[in-house]
Design a protein around this motif. Structure first.
Motif, PDB file in Angstrom:
ATOM      1  N   ALA A  24     -46.496  30.576  18.006  1.00  0.00           N
ATOM      2  CA  ALA A  24     -46.544  29.831  19.268  1.00  0.00           C
ATOM      3  C   ALA A  24     -46.286  30.753  20.460  1.00  0.00           C
ATOM      4  O   ALA A  24     -46.951  30.649  21.496  1.00  0.00           O
ATOM      5  CB  ALA A  24     -45.528  28.690  19.237  1.00  0.00           C
ATOM      6  N   TYR A  25     -45.339  31.661  20.299  1.00  0.00           N
ATOM      7  CA  TYR A  25     -45.044  32.638  21.353  1.00  0.00           C
ATOM      8  C   TYR A  25     -46.283  33.459  21.684  1.00  0.00           C
ATOM      9  O   TYR A  25     -46.680  33.604  22.840  1.00  0.00           O
ATOM     10  CB  TYR A  25     -43.918  33.581  20.905  1.00  0.00           C
ATOM     11  CG  TYR A  25     -42.549  33.238  21.419  1.00  0.00           C
ATOM     12  CD1 TYR A  25     -41.891  32.090  20.983  1.00  0.00           C
ATOM     13  CD2 TYR A  25     -41.899  34.066  22.326  1.00  0.00           C
ATOM     14  CE1 TYR A  25     -40.619  31.779  21.439  1.00  0.00           C
ATOM     15  CE2 TYR A  25     -40.635  33.768  22.788  1.00  0.00           C
ATOM     16  CZ  TYR A  25     -39.998  32.615  22.345  1.00  0.00           C
ATOM     17  OH  TYR A  25     -38.748  32.314  22.798  1.00  0.00           O
ATOM     18  N   VAL A  26     -46.884  34.029  20.637  1.00  0.00           N
ATOM     19  CA  VAL A  26     -47.989  34.962  20.848  1.00  0.00           C
ATOM     20  C   VAL A  26     -49.210  34.246  21.420  1.00  0.00           C
ATOM     21  O   VAL A  26     -49.875  34.752  22.333  1.00  0.00           O
ATOM     22  CB  VAL A  26     -48.339  35.681  19.528  1.00  0.00           C
ATOM     23  CG1 VAL A  26     -49.567  36.576  19.717  1.00  0.00           C
ATOM     24  CG2 VAL A  26     -47.165  36.517  19.048  1.00  0.00           C
ATOM     25  N   LEU A  27     -49.504  33.055  20.910  1.00  0.00           N
ATOM     26  CA  LEU A  27     -50.690  32.333  21.372  1.00  0.00           C
ATOM     27  C   LEU A  27     -50.585  31.899  22.827  1.00  0.00           C
ATOM     28  O   LEU A  27     -51.601  31.665  23.482  1.00  0.00           O
ATOM     29  CB  LEU A  27     -50.951  31.119  20.478  1.00  0.00           C
ATOM     30  CG  LEU A  27     -51.404  31.417  19.047  1.00  0.00           C
ATOM     31  CD1 LEU A  27     -51.623  30.126  18.274  1.00  0.00           C
ATOM     32  CD2 LEU A  27     -52.679  32.274  19.029  1.00  0.00           C
ATOM     33  N   THR A  28     -49.369  31.806  23.343  1.00  0.00           N
ATOM     34  CA  THR A  28     -49.192  31.456  24.757  1.00  0.00           C
ATOM     35  C   THR A  28     -48.991  32.689  25.630  1.00  0.00           C
ATOM     36  O   THR A  28     -48.592  32.580  26.795  1.00  0.00           O
ATOM     37  CB  THR A  28     -47.996  30.497  24.933  1.00  0.00           C
ATOM     38  OG1 THR A  28     -46.817  31.073  24.346  1.00  0.00           O
ATOM     39  CG2 THR A  28     -48.285  29.155  24.288  1.00  0.00           C
ATOM     40  N   GLY A  29     -49.255  33.869  25.050  1.00  0.00           N
ATOM     41  CA  GLY A  29     -49.209  35.089  25.833  1.00  0.00           C
ATOM     42  C   GLY A  29     -47.846  35.729  25.953  1.00  0.00           C
ATOM     43  O   GLY A  29     -47.670  36.678  26.730  1.00  0.00           O
ATOM     44  N   LYS A  30     -46.875  35.257  25.193  1.00  0.00           N
ATOM     45  CA  LYS A  30     -45.534  35.840  25.258  1.00  0.00           C
ATOM     46  C   LYS A  30     -45.408  37.000  24.283  1.00  0.00           C
ATOM     47  O   LYS A  30     -46.079  37.051  23.255  1.00  0.00           O
ATOM     48  CB  LYS A  30     -44.474  34.782  24.943  1.00  0.00           C
ATOM     49  CG  LYS A  30     -44.414  33.633  25.938  1.00  0.00           C
ATOM     50  CD  LYS A  30     -43.385  32.605  25.509  1.00  0.00           C
ATOM     51  CE  LYS A  30     -43.348  31.431  26.464  1.00  0.00           C
ATOM     52  NZ  LYS A  30     -42.385  30.383  26.009  1.00  0.00           N
TER      53      LYS A  30
END
Length: 345
Positions: A24-30
């Motif tokens: 979820a972090y990575v998919l939202t650009g975090k």
């Protein structure tokens, strides 16, 4: 349900939750935190690791361009290296029977580059042994690389050791847009593998390349006795390098080197590392490099589905690489289109 079974399910559930959180972090650009990266590196359950593979595939689908990029290299200077890297057949510190020469025959390099272009492989790198290529040797290599580039149309890259800004500027003058300098392993592990130069020496070269506006290719070797946590540490280190391409080599223990008897890491560990690197570097090109001959076809496909979207093909310095045809078949089976990702400069 026994207590051991309950503990197993609890561990699996905890690892799957961690993977879902990281996805979820990575998919939202975090950007993943160090704690998250180390958590992914140290997954131990089959369920957790499979969840990581699936998560990496989703990250690849989101941030990748669907292309599988192939490049090739020529061993531009071989052997007699004064550095004591324990994995390397070209080090003068070890007796490996490695071929030695000061500079590859230009006609041979021309033929190799032309063959690459005919197969649609438009990136071709000169890779030289030694701490660095400087002075007249660098001038000669620059002139040869310019002629190869101009006569074949390939994009020429270089891996000529620990260079400073002045030397890198010479490479830029001939049209080079990407410089390669592997960081090799985690900072906590590298000093056990090499004592003649440091990670910071490598970072100085990488920083100089960036200061000139050059792209950077930087990766390393797994399976050199590092821990799972150290692979996470290595993935974090590569953030400092800001590479556009990360070659992932798997150690091929070479007789005569200090790592000759190093136990081979498992295929699952290799896939796990590929997936981990994709999570930490969502948009970077991950390349198969040396050591692929010991990974099964299914293992390579798992790596590609988990984010490996490029390869170095042909002969790989002192070990043998894969064939272009085999890589094309694998790429198609893994769902990639064959293509050339042009330099961003």
């Amino acid at each position: 349900m026994t207590e051991n079974t309950q503990q197993k399910y609890t561990a699996e559930e905890a690892e799957c939750r961690l993977v879902a959180e990281c996805l979820a972090y990575v998919l939202t650009g975090k950007e993943l935190s160090e704690e998250q990266v180390y958590g992914l590196a140290e997954l131990t359950t089959e369920a957790g690791r499979r969840a990581l593979e699936d998560a990496a595939a989703q990250v690849q689908a989101r941030f990748g361009n669907g292309l599988f990029d192939m490049c090739s290299i020529v061993n531009a200077r071989s052997g007699k290296c004064p550095e004591n890297c324990k994995w390397c057949a070209q080090s003068a510190h070890y007796s490996t029977g490695c071929e030695t020469y000061d500079m590859v025959d230009e006609a041979e390099a021309q033929a190799l580059a032309r063959g690459c272009a005919e197969h649609g492989i438009m990136r071709f790198s000169y890779v030289a042994s030694g701490r660095s290529v400087r002075g007249k040797a660098l001038d000669a290599m620059c002139a040869a690389m310019r002629r190869v580039k101009d006569s074949t149309g390939v994009s020429v890259c270089a891996s000529l050791g620990l260079l400073g800004r002045e030397e890198l500027a010479k490479l830029k003058e001939i049209g080079l847009k990407r410089y390669h300098c592997n960081l090799e392993s985690a900072p906590s592990h590298f000093p056990t593998l090499c004592t003649t130069h440091t990670i910071e020496d490598k970072m100085a070269t990488i920083d100089a390349a960036h200061s000139l506006g050059l792209e950077v290719c930087s990766g390393g070797i797994i399976g050199m006795g590092e821990t799972a946590r150290q692979r996470g540490e290595f993935a974090l280190l590569l953030r400092r390098a800001r590479p556009v391409s990360i070659p992932i080599n798997v150690l091929c223990p070479i007789p005569g080197t200090p790592l000759a008897d190093t136990p081979l890491i498992s295929e699952d560990e290799i896939v796990h590392t590929a997936a981990l690197f994709r999570m930490v570097h969502p948009g970077v090109q991950l390349r198969f490099a040396g050591g692929r001959q010991r990974i099964s076809r299914e293992g390579q496909l798992r790596c590609m589905r988990a984010g490996v979207n490029g390869a170095i093909v042909g002969d790989l310095l002192t070990t043998i690489g894969s064939t272009v045809a085999a890589d094309r078949d694998l790429a198609r089976e893994a769902g990639y289109e064959l293509g050339y990702e042009k330099d961003s400069l």
